[in-house]
Design a protein around this motif. Structure first.
Motif, PDB file in Angstrom:
ATOM      1  N   MET A   1       0.847  -1.190   0.000  1.00  0.00           N
ATOM      2  CA  MET A   1       0.000   0.000   0.000  1.00  0.00           C
ATOM      3  C   MET A   1       0.883   1.242   0.000  1.00  0.00           C
ATOM      4  O   MET A   1       1.918   1.278   0.662  1.00  0.00           O
ATOM      5  N   ILE A   2       0.438   2.250  -0.713  1.00  0.00           N
ATOM      6  CA  ILE A   2       1.106   3.551  -0.711  1.00  0.00           C
ATOM      7  C   ILE A   2       0.466   4.389   0.392  1.00  0.00           C
ATOM      8  O   ILE A   2      -0.752   4.530   0.432  1.00  0.00           O
ATOM      9  N   ARG A   3       1.292   4.929   1.256  1.00  0.00           N
ATOM     10  CA  ARG A   3       0.812   5.818   2.326  1.00  0.00           C
ATOM     11  C   ARG A   3       1.406   7.198   2.078  1.00  0.00           C
ATOM     12  O   ARG A   3       2.621   7.337   1.982  1.00  0.00           O
ATOM     13  N   ILE A   4       0.511   8.187   1.976  1.00  0.00           N
ATOM     14  CA  ILE A   4       0.940   9.564   1.761  1.00  0.00           C
ATOM     15  C   ILE A   4       0.506  10.373   2.981  1.00  0.00           C
ATOM     16  O   ILE A   4      -0.684  10.469   3.276  1.00  0.00           O
ATOM     17  N   SER A   5       1.474  10.941   3.664  1.00  0.00           N
ATOM     18  CA  SER A   5       1.193  11.791   4.817  1.00  0.00           C
ATOM     19  C   SER A   5       1.411  13.244   4.424  1.00  0.00           C
ATOM     20  O   SER A   5       2.454  13.588   3.863  1.00  0.00           O
ATOM     21  N   PHE A   6       0.412  14.073   4.711  1.00  0.00           N
ATOM     22  CA  PHE A   6       0.542  15.517   4.524  1.00  0.00           C
ATOM     23  C   PHE A   6       0.756  16.128   5.895  1.00  0.00           C
ATOM     24  O   PHE A   6       0.063  15.785   6.847  1.00  0.00           O
ATOM     25  N   PHE A   7       1.730  17.028   5.993  1.00  0.00           N
ATOM     26  CA  PHE A   7       2.047  17.681   7.253  1.00  0.00           C
ATOM     27  C   PHE A   7       1.378  19.050   7.274  1.00  0.00           C
ATOM     28  O   PHE A   7       1.658  19.881   6.419  1.00  0.00           O
ATOM     29  N   GLU A   8       0.489  19.261   8.244  1.00  0.00           N
ATOM     30  CA  GLU A   8      -0.255  20.516   8.331  1.00  0.00           C
ATOM     31  C   GLU A   8      -0.009  21.183   9.677  1.00  0.00           C
ATOM     32  O   GLU A   8       0.142  20.510  10.693  1.00  0.00           O
ATOM     33  N   ASN A   9       0.006  22.527   9.633  1.00  0.00           N
ATOM     34  CA  ASN A   9       0.176  23.322  10.839  1.00  0.00           C
ATOM     35  C   ASN A   9      -0.618  24.607  10.654  1.00  0.00           C
ATOM     36  O   ASN A   9      -0.350  25.365   9.726  1.00  0.00           O
ATOM     37  N   ASN A  10      -1.593  24.830  11.514  1.00  0.00           N
ATOM     38  CA  ASN A  10      -2.441  26.029  11.446  1.00  0.00           C
ATOM     39  C   ASN A  10      -3.057  26.221  10.068  1.00  0.00           C
ATOM     40  O   ASN A  10      -3.098  27.325   9.539  1.00  0.00           O
ATOM     41  N   GLY A  11      -3.518  25.128   9.465  1.00  0.00           N
ATOM     42  CA  GLY A  11      -4.185  25.215   8.172  1.00  0.00           C
ATOM     43  C   GLY A  11      -3.267  25.261   6.968  1.00  0.00           C
ATOM     44  O   GLY A  11      -3.732  25.284   5.838  1.00  0.00           O
ATOM     45  N   LEU A  12      -1.954  25.301   7.188  1.00  0.00           N
ATOM     46  CA  LEU A  12      -0.999  25.313   6.075  1.00  0.00           C
ATOM     47  C   LEU A  12      -0.348  23.942   5.929  1.00  0.00           C
ATOM     48  O   LEU A  12       0.058  23.329   6.918  1.00  0.00           O
ATOM     49  N   ILE A  13      -0.241  23.479   4.696  1.00  0.00           N
ATOM     50  CA  ILE A  13       0.468  22.238   4.421  1.00  0.00           C
ATOM     51  C   ILE A  13       1.943  22.587   4.260  1.00  0.00           C
ATOM     52  O   ILE A  13       2.305  23.409   3.418  1.00  0.00           O
ATOM     53  N   SER A  14       2.789  21.964   5.060  1.00  0.00           N
ATOM     54  CA  SER A  14       4.221  22.264   5.006  1.00  0.00           C
ATOM     55  C   SER A  14       5.012  21.225   4.220  1.00  0.00           C
ATOM     56  O   SER A  14       6.203  21.407   3.980  1.00  0.00           O
ATOM     57  N   GLY A  15       4.349  20.152   3.816  1.00  0.00           N
ATOM     58  CA  GLY A  15       5.034  19.138   3.025  1.00  0.00           C
ATOM     59  C   GLY A  15       4.279  17.830   3.017  1.00  0.00           C
ATOM     60  O   GLY A  15       3.154  17.741   3.496  1.00  0.00           O
ATOM     61  N   PHE A  16       4.941  16.805   2.465  1.00  0.00           N
ATOM     62  CA  PHE A  16       4.332  15.486   2.395  1.00  0.00           C
ATOM     63  C   PHE A  16       5.414  14.412   2.368  1.00  0.00           C
ATOM     64  O   PHE A  16       6.579  14.683   2.085  1.00  0.00           O
ATOM     65  N   GLU A  17       4.989  13.194   2.653  1.00  0.00           N
ATOM     66  CA  GLU A  17       5.853  12.029   2.541  1.00  0.00           C
ATOM     67  C   GLU A  17       5.022  10.905   1.932  1.00  0.00           C
ATOM     68  O   GLU A  17       3.911  10.630   2.386  1.00  0.00           O
ATOM     69  N   SER A  18       5.540  10.291   0.901  1.00  0.00           N
ATOM     70  CA  SER A  18       4.879   9.167   0.242  1.00  0.00           C
ATOM     71  C   SER A  18       5.816   7.972   0.316  1.00  0.00           C
ATOM     72  O   SER A  18       6.995   8.083  -0.016  1.00  0.00           O
ATOM     73  N   LYS A  19       5.275   6.837   0.747  1.00  0.00           N
ATOM     74  CA  LYS A  19       6.112   5.643   0.789  1.00  0.00           C
ATOM     75  C   LYS A  19       5.286   4.393   0.552  1.00  0.00           C
ATOM     76  O   LYS A  19       4.095   4.356   0.854  1.00  0.00           O
ATOM     77  N   GLY A  20       5.950   3.424  -0.030  1.00  0.00           N
ATOM     78  CA  GLY A  20       5.316   2.147  -0.291  1.00  0.00           C
ATOM     79  C   GLY A  20       4.994   1.952  -1.763  1.00  0.00           C
ATOM     80  O   GLY A  20       5.291   2.804  -2.612  1.00  0.00           O
ATOM     81  N   HIS A  21       4.406   0.810  -2.045  1.00  0.00           N
ATOM     82  CA  HIS A  21       3.996   0.451  -3.401  1.00  0.00           C
ATOM     83  C   HIS A  21       2.547  -0.020  -3.355  1.00  0.00           C
ATOM     84  O   HIS A  21       2.111  -0.609  -2.373  1.00  0.00           O
ATOM     85  N   SER A  22       1.831   0.206  -4.429  1.00  0.00           N
ATOM     86  CA  SER A  22       0.416  -0.166  -4.437  1.00  0.00           C
ATOM     87  C   SER A  22       0.223  -1.670  -4.582  1.00  0.00           C
ATOM     88  O   SER A  22      -0.805  -2.197  -4.185  1.00  0.00           O
ATOM     89  N   MET A  23       1.197  -2.346  -5.168  1.00  0.00           N
ATOM     90  CA  MET A  23       1.146  -3.797  -5.369  1.00  0.00           C
ATOM     91  C   MET A  23      -0.021  -4.218  -6.264  1.00  0.00           C
ATOM     92  O   MET A  23      -0.509  -5.332  -6.171  1.00  0.00           O
ATOM     93  N   SER A  24      -0.468  -3.333  -7.143  1.00  0.00           N
ATOM     94  CA  SER A  24      -1.580  -3.671  -8.027  1.00  0.00           C
ATOM     95  C   SER A  24      -1.116  -4.329  -9.319  1.00  0.00           C
ATOM     96  O   SER A  24      -1.928  -4.895 -10.052  1.00  0.00           O
ATOM     97  N   ALA A  25       0.172  -4.255  -9.606  1.00  0.00           N
ATOM     98  CA  ALA A  25       0.745  -4.886 -10.797  1.00  0.00           C
ATOM     99  C   ALA A  25       2.248  -5.013 -10.579  1.00  0.00           C
ATOM    100  O   ALA A  25       2.804  -4.419  -9.653  1.00  0.00           O
ATOM    101  N   GLU A  26       2.904  -5.751 -11.447  1.00  0.00           N
ATOM    102  CA  GLU A  26       4.349  -5.905 -11.288  1.00  0.00           C
ATOM    103  C   GLU A  26       5.061  -4.590 -11.603  1.00  0.00           C
ATOM    104  O   GLU A  26       4.519  -3.722 -12.291  1.00  0.00           O
ATOM    105  N   HIS A  27       6.264  -4.473 -11.072  1.00  0.00           N
ATOM    106  CA  HIS A  27       7.071  -3.263 -11.226  1.00  0.00           C
ATOM    107  C   HIS A  27       7.171  -2.877 -12.707  1.00  0.00           C
ATOM    108  O   HIS A  27       7.433  -3.720 -13.555  1.00  0.00           O
ATOM    109  N   GLY A  28       6.937  -1.610 -12.986  1.00  0.00           N
ATOM    110  CA  GLY A  28       6.991  -1.120 -14.358  1.00  0.00           C
ATOM    111  C   GLY A  28       5.653  -1.131 -15.072  1.00  0.00           C
ATOM    112  O   GLY A  28       5.511  -0.535 -16.143  1.00  0.00           O
ATOM    113  N   TYR A  29       4.656  -1.789 -14.486  1.00  0.00           N
ATOM    114  CA  TYR A  29       3.324  -1.864 -15.092  1.00  0.00           C
ATOM    115  C   TYR A  29       2.230  -1.384 -14.146  1.00  0.00           C
ATOM    116  O   TYR A  29       1.052  -1.500 -14.448  1.00  0.00           O
ATOM    117  N   ASP A  30       2.617  -0.839 -13.023  1.00  0.00           N
ATOM    118  CA  ASP A  30       1.663  -0.451 -11.980  1.00  0.00           C
ATOM    119  C   ASP A  30       1.202   0.988 -12.217  1.00  0.00           C
ATOM    120  O   ASP A  30       1.911   1.940 -11.897  1.00  0.00           O
TER     121      ASP A  30
END
Length: 104
Positions: A1-30
């Motif tokens: 699973m791909i997990r994307i975290s958005f970092f928020e502070n006082n209503g402002l997004i200061s960044g994000f982190e995305s990690k993982g793979h969706s595993m819906s198809a083999e590498h290069g075809y997903d």
């Protein structure tokens, strides 16, 4: 699973982190991984190369992180657009993508 975290502070997004793979198809075809990666790269490149904001960025296989250091207000439209895009993908592929909002 791909997990994307958005970092928020006082209503402002200061960044994000995305990690993982969706595993819906083999590498290069997903198409789910490709859609998430492309959107994250576009947002990060726009923030750092087009708007020229100071930011820490890192990327490797299945991982990307962007943390804006200054002028966070200038990046809000881009980051809110990314958040909306990924949230809509999450609705289509709930077994493959999880969007998380983290208050910092």
């Amino acid at each position: 699973m791909i997990r994307i975290s958005f970092f928020e502070n006082n209503g402002l997004i200061s960044g994000f982190e995305s990690k993982g793979h969706s595993m819906s198809a083999e590498h290069g075809y997903d198409i789910i991984c490709a859609a998430v990666s492309s959107a994250c790269y576009m947002a990060a490149n726009t923030v750092t190369e087009i708007i020229s904001l100071e930011a820490d960025a890192a990327a490797s296989d299945g991982y990307m992180r962007l943390e804006i250091k200054s002028s966070k207000e200038k990046a809000q439209d881009i980051l809110k657009g990314l958040k909306l895009h990924l949230t809509e993908l999450e609705k289509q592929y709930p077994e493959n993508i999880k969007v998380i909002i983290t208050e910092v």
